[in-house]
Design an enzyme around this catalytic site. Structure first.
Site, PDB file in Angstrom:
ATOM      1  CE1 TYR A   1      66.329  -3.255  32.333  1.00  0.00           C
ATOM      2  CE2 TYR A   1      64.114  -2.863  31.474  1.00  0.00           C
ATOM      3  CZ  TYR A   1      65.256  -2.397  32.106  1.00  0.00           C
ATOM      4  OH  TYR A   1      65.325  -1.110  32.534  1.00  0.00           O
TER       5      TYR A   1
ATOM      6  CB  SER B   1      68.774 -17.431  21.288  1.00  0.00           C
ATOM      7  OG  SER B   1      69.611 -16.396  20.873  1.00  0.00           O
TER       8      SER B   1
ATOM      9  CB  THR C   1      77.616 -21.183  18.982  1.00  0.00           C
ATOM     10  OG1 THR C   1      76.730 -20.593  18.044  1.00  0.00           O
ATOM     11  CG2 THR C   1      78.959 -21.462  18.321  1.00  0.00           C
TER      12      THR C   1
ATOM     13  CG  ASN D   1      76.797  -3.512  22.995  1.00  0.00           C
ATOM     14  OD1 ASN D   1      75.922  -3.800  22.173  1.00  0.00           O
ATOM     15  ND2 ASN D   1      76.587  -2.699  24.022  1.00  0.00           N
ATOM     16  CD  GLU D   2      83.262  -5.798  25.567  1.00  0.00           C
ATOM     17  OE1 GLU D   2      83.477  -6.926  26.002  1.00  0.00           O
ATOM     18  OE2 GLU D   2      83.605  -4.756  26.149  1.00  0.00           O
TER      19      GLU D   2
ATOM     20  CG  ASN E   1      66.007  -5.630   9.545  1.00  0.00           C
ATOM     21  OD1 ASN E   1      66.665  -5.162   8.626  1.00  0.00           O
ATOM     22  ND2 ASN E   1      64.786  -6.120   9.379  1.00  0.00           N
TER      23      ASN E   1
ATOM     24  CD  GLU F   1      78.028 -12.818  18.937  1.00  0.00           C
ATOM     25  OE1 GLU F   1      78.406 -11.700  19.348  1.00  0.00           O
ATOM     26  OE2 GLU F   1      78.724 -13.844  18.962  1.00  0.00           O
TER      27      GLU F   1
HETATM   28  C1  FAD Z   1      74.010 -20.927  13.703  1.00  0.00           C
HETATM   29  C2  FAD Z   1      73.461 -20.132  14.839  1.00  0.00           C
HETATM   30  C3  FAD Z   1      74.199 -19.988  15.999  1.00  0.00           C
HETATM   31  C4  FAD Z   1      73.692 -19.274  17.080  1.00  0.00           C
HETATM   32  N1  FAD Z   1      74.408 -19.202  18.238  1.00  0.00           N
HETATM   33  C5  FAD Z   1      73.832 -18.652  19.340  1.00  0.00           C
HETATM   34  C6  FAD Z   1      74.483 -18.726  20.615  1.00  0.00           C
HETATM   35  O1  FAD Z   1      75.589 -19.258  20.745  1.00  0.00           O
HETATM   36  N2  FAD Z   1      73.842 -18.197  21.688  1.00  0.00           N
HETATM   37  C7  FAD Z   1      72.619 -17.605  21.582  1.00  0.00           C
HETATM   38  O2  FAD Z   1      72.112 -17.151  22.604  1.00  0.00           O
HETATM   39  N3  FAD Z   1      71.983 -17.508  20.398  1.00  0.00           N
HETATM   40  C8  FAD Z   1      72.559 -18.020  19.270  1.00  0.00           C
HETATM   41  N4  FAD Z   1      71.904 -17.959  18.060  1.00  0.00           N
HETATM   42  C9  FAD Z   1      70.615 -17.295  17.969  1.00  0.00           C
HETATM   43  C10 FAD Z   1      70.688 -15.991  17.177  1.00  0.00           C
HETATM   44  O3  FAD Z   1      71.344 -15.014  17.930  1.00  0.00           O
HETATM   45  C11 FAD Z   1      69.271 -15.600  16.773  1.00  0.00           C
HETATM   46  O4  FAD Z   1      68.862 -16.506  15.759  1.00  0.00           O
HETATM   47  C12 FAD Z   1      69.181 -14.177  16.291  1.00  0.00           C
HETATM   48  O5  FAD Z   1      69.372 -13.288  17.347  1.00  0.00           O
HETATM   49  C13 FAD Z   1      67.866 -13.849  15.587  1.00  0.00           C
HETATM   50  O6  FAD Z   1      66.795 -14.253  16.358  1.00  0.00           O
HETATM   51  P1  FAD Z   1      65.595 -15.120  15.706  1.00  0.00           P
HETATM   52  O7  FAD Z   1      66.234 -16.254  14.995  1.00  0.00           O
HETATM   53  O8  FAD Z   1      64.610 -15.407  16.741  1.00  0.00           O
HETATM   54  O9  FAD Z   1      64.985 -14.170  14.600  1.00  0.00           O
HETATM   55  P2  FAD Z   1      63.812 -13.103  14.828  1.00  0.00           P
HETATM   56  O10 FAD Z   1      64.129 -12.263  16.012  1.00  0.00           O
HETATM   57  O11 FAD Z   1      62.510 -13.806  14.781  1.00  0.00           O
HETATM   58  O12 FAD Z   1      63.970 -12.219  13.523  1.00  0.00           O
HETATM   59  C14 FAD Z   1      63.486 -12.636  12.249  1.00  0.00           C
HETATM   60  C15 FAD Z   1      63.612 -11.474  11.283  1.00  0.00           C
HETATM   61  O13 FAD Z   1      62.862 -10.368  11.748  1.00  0.00           O
HETATM   62  C16 FAD Z   1      63.669  -9.227  11.853  1.00  0.00           C
HETATM   63  N5  FAD Z   1      63.254  -8.409  13.008  1.00  0.00           N
HETATM   64  C17 FAD Z   1      63.021  -8.830  14.282  1.00  0.00           C
HETATM   65  N6  FAD Z   1      62.698  -7.794  15.062  1.00  0.00           N
HETATM   66  C18 FAD Z   1      62.746  -6.692  14.272  1.00  0.00           C
HETATM   67  C19 FAD Z   1      62.533  -5.302  14.490  1.00  0.00           C
HETATM   68  N7  FAD Z   1      62.216  -4.817  15.688  1.00  0.00           N
HETATM   69  N8  FAD Z   1      62.670  -4.448  13.437  1.00  0.00           N
HETATM   70  C20 FAD Z   1      63.006  -4.909  12.209  1.00  0.00           C
HETATM   71  N9  FAD Z   1      63.232  -6.204  11.944  1.00  0.00           N
HETATM   72  C21 FAD Z   1      63.097  -7.088  12.955  1.00  0.00           C
HETATM   73  C22 FAD Z   1      65.072  -9.751  12.037  1.00  0.00           C
HETATM   74  O14 FAD Z   1      66.048  -8.788  11.625  1.00  0.00           O
HETATM   75  C23 FAD Z   1      65.064 -10.984  11.161  1.00  0.00           C
HETATM   76  O15 FAD Z   1      65.335 -10.612   9.830  1.00  0.00           O
HETATM   77  C24 FAD Z   1      72.422 -18.646  16.963  1.00  0.00           C
HETATM   78  C25 FAD Z   1      71.690 -18.773  15.776  1.00  0.00           C
HETATM   79  C26 FAD Z   1      72.181 -19.510  14.735  1.00  0.00           C
HETATM   80  C27 FAD Z   1      71.352 -19.654  13.490  1.00  0.00           C
END
Ligand code: FAD
Length: 394
Positions: free
Chosen positions: A193, A141, A173, A255-256, A382, A378
């Site tokens: 990608y 991320s 994390t 996925n896993e 949504n 992960e």
């Molecule tokens: C405590 C914590 C630990 C984490 N650990 C890791 C880690 O170890 N490694 C790592 O890589 N990442 C990690 N993350 C990141 C995490 O995977 C992301 O926060 C998550 O994937 C959501 O991305 P975002 O925060 O950018 O939210 P956004 O993508 O901005 O989403 C915000 C909202 O919009 C909704 N949304 C977005 N797109 C769509 C769509 N197409 N249709 C409908 N709804 C949508 C989402 O469901 C959500 O409700 C961590 C996050 C946290 C908070």
């Protein structure tokens, strides 16, 4: 140190009930439960308050043998199955979901990715370390790419016999504790990608620093930090899989991995329900224990049914994965349901603890805070719904 029994899952292994455990699975669950009660439980509140997991506890997790569950015994690991990882994450999360996620990221993301995608030299270098002393982190991320993970902008520029990484990762994390980071970067932003490539970056590599640690609502003891890459040089040997195939590494491991998050949320829900059953049997109002009121009994019964449904979905997804069967939809469903069950069960726990549910002296307010993350990382709820909808409408 736990020893794992013969591991190759067969159809016969799963012909019984999904929740029926083999002898080695039962023993594993028992050992981890005892560890969680004796070594983790006394530290839960302190770790939450200080937002830190102490190194002695991490060392104890290595000694227990749960930091390299699927790593082959020849590399010093447990030589066990994905299902075993799920059981371990569930049991640890029953007591502390922060410890659950530390072990989950180590096993279901980092080690899993290396086992499937790393070449033999990289495996020989990293797997013994991950099984014995090194924590791993998984860095996909970024500030601008969460759900849309492959919009990442961290750049890997080819330079001589290696690559130079520049960019920032967010919310990673285990970043505070990790020695080994699996980092996704693009070798060619124009390729979309298809430019994404996975690299291993060791802590201490020049140009790589750990940035701000997030101050979080829940799973506070689990570290979540920014990673900063400024002209960070890695060798070609640091590539996991092939150049341009990082998106596949990420999709397949996530996925896993989300089955592991399902297990974390399942453990959290089971722990919250156990606290609540105990408390409602002890607490008396109107001359009776709370558990004697039918209104309370029905709430507990509904919560127990939720926990069982989450368990069936999590175990089924994990067993399908071990059998080499398709599990994409099942994994999305298990994370979706387990995270909602966790939130609902922890919320009920707070309600039934009354005022005591709202104060830190009792364990359930923390579980209520911890539950929220299950619907975010992960793949948000949504995004799980999107995956399920795509499959059922195909
Ligand atoms: C405590 C914590 C630990 C984490 N650990 C890791 C880690 O170890 N490694 C790592 O890589 N990442 C990690 N993350 C990141 C995490 O995977 C992301 O926060 C998550 O994937 C959501 O991305 P975002 O925060 O950018 O939210 P956004 O993508 O901005 O989403 C915000 C909202 O919009 C909704 N949304 C977005 N797109 C769509 C769509 N197409 N249709 C409908 N709804 C949508 C989402 O469901 C959500 O409700 C961590 C996050 C946290 C908070």
């Amino acid at each position: 140190m736990i020893t794992f029994g013969p591991m190759t899952p067969t159809v016969a292994d799963t012909r019984g009930a999904l929740t029926q455990l083999s002898e080695d699975e039962r023993l594993l669950r028992q050992s981890v439960r005892e560890f969680a009660e004796s070594r983790v439980r006394p530290l839960v509140r302190e770790m939450d308050e200080h937002a830190k997991i102490g190194r002695p506890l991490i060392d104890a997790l290595f000694d227990l043998g749960v930091m390299g569950i699927e790593i082959p015994e020849s590399f010093g690991g447990g030589g066990a199955s994905f299902f075993h990882s799920v059981l371990v994450v569930e049991e640890l999360s029953r007591v502390d979901p922060s410890i659950g996620v530390l072990v989950d990221v180590q096993n279901t993301l980092v080690i899993n990715a290396l086992l499937h995608w790393a070449g033999s030299d990289l495996k020989a270098r990293l797997l013994p370390a991950l099984a014995s002393k090194s924590v791993g982190a998984y860095a996909l991320s970024e500030a601008g790419s969460g759900s849309d993970a492959f919009a990442l902008t961290t750049r890997a520029r080819e330079d001589g016999d290696g690559y130079v990484l520049s960019g920032r990762k967010l919310w990673i994390t285990n970043a505070n504790e990790a020695d080994i980071f699996l980092v996704f970067a693009t070798v060619n932003p124009d390729a979309g990608y298809r430019g994404i490539t996975a690299f291993v970056v060791d802590r201490g590599t020049p140009g790589f620093t750990i940035g701000k640690k997030e101050d979080k609502l829940g799973i506070r003891a689990s570290s979540t930090c920014e990673l900063i890459f400024e002209d960070c040089r890695v060798s070609r040997a640091a590539i996991v899989g092939e150049v341009g195939k990082g998106y596949k590494v990420a999709i397949e491991t996530l996925n896993e991995g989300r089955i592991g998050i399902g297990a974390q949320m399942l453990g959290l829900a089971a722990g919250a329900l156990e606290h609540t059953i105990r408390y409602t049997k002890e607490r008396k109002q109107f001359g009776k224990s709370l558990a004697e009121f039918q209104g309370v009994q029905f709430q507990l019964a509904r919560a127990a049914a939720g926990v069982e449904s989450a368990r069936l979905l999590v175990y089924n997804a994990a067993r399908l994965r071990d059998l080499g069967q398709p599990f994409l939809t099942e994994a999305a469903m298990c994370k979706l349901v387990a995270s909602e069950v966790a939130e609902a069960t922890a919320s009920l726990a707070v309600n039934l603890f009354g005022g005591n549910g709202f104060v830190k002296e009792y364990p359930v307010e923390k579980l209520y805070r911890d539950a929220k993350i299950g619907q975010i990382y992960e793949g948000t709820t949504n995004l799980q719904l999107q995956t399920i909808a795509k499959q059922i409408l195909a």
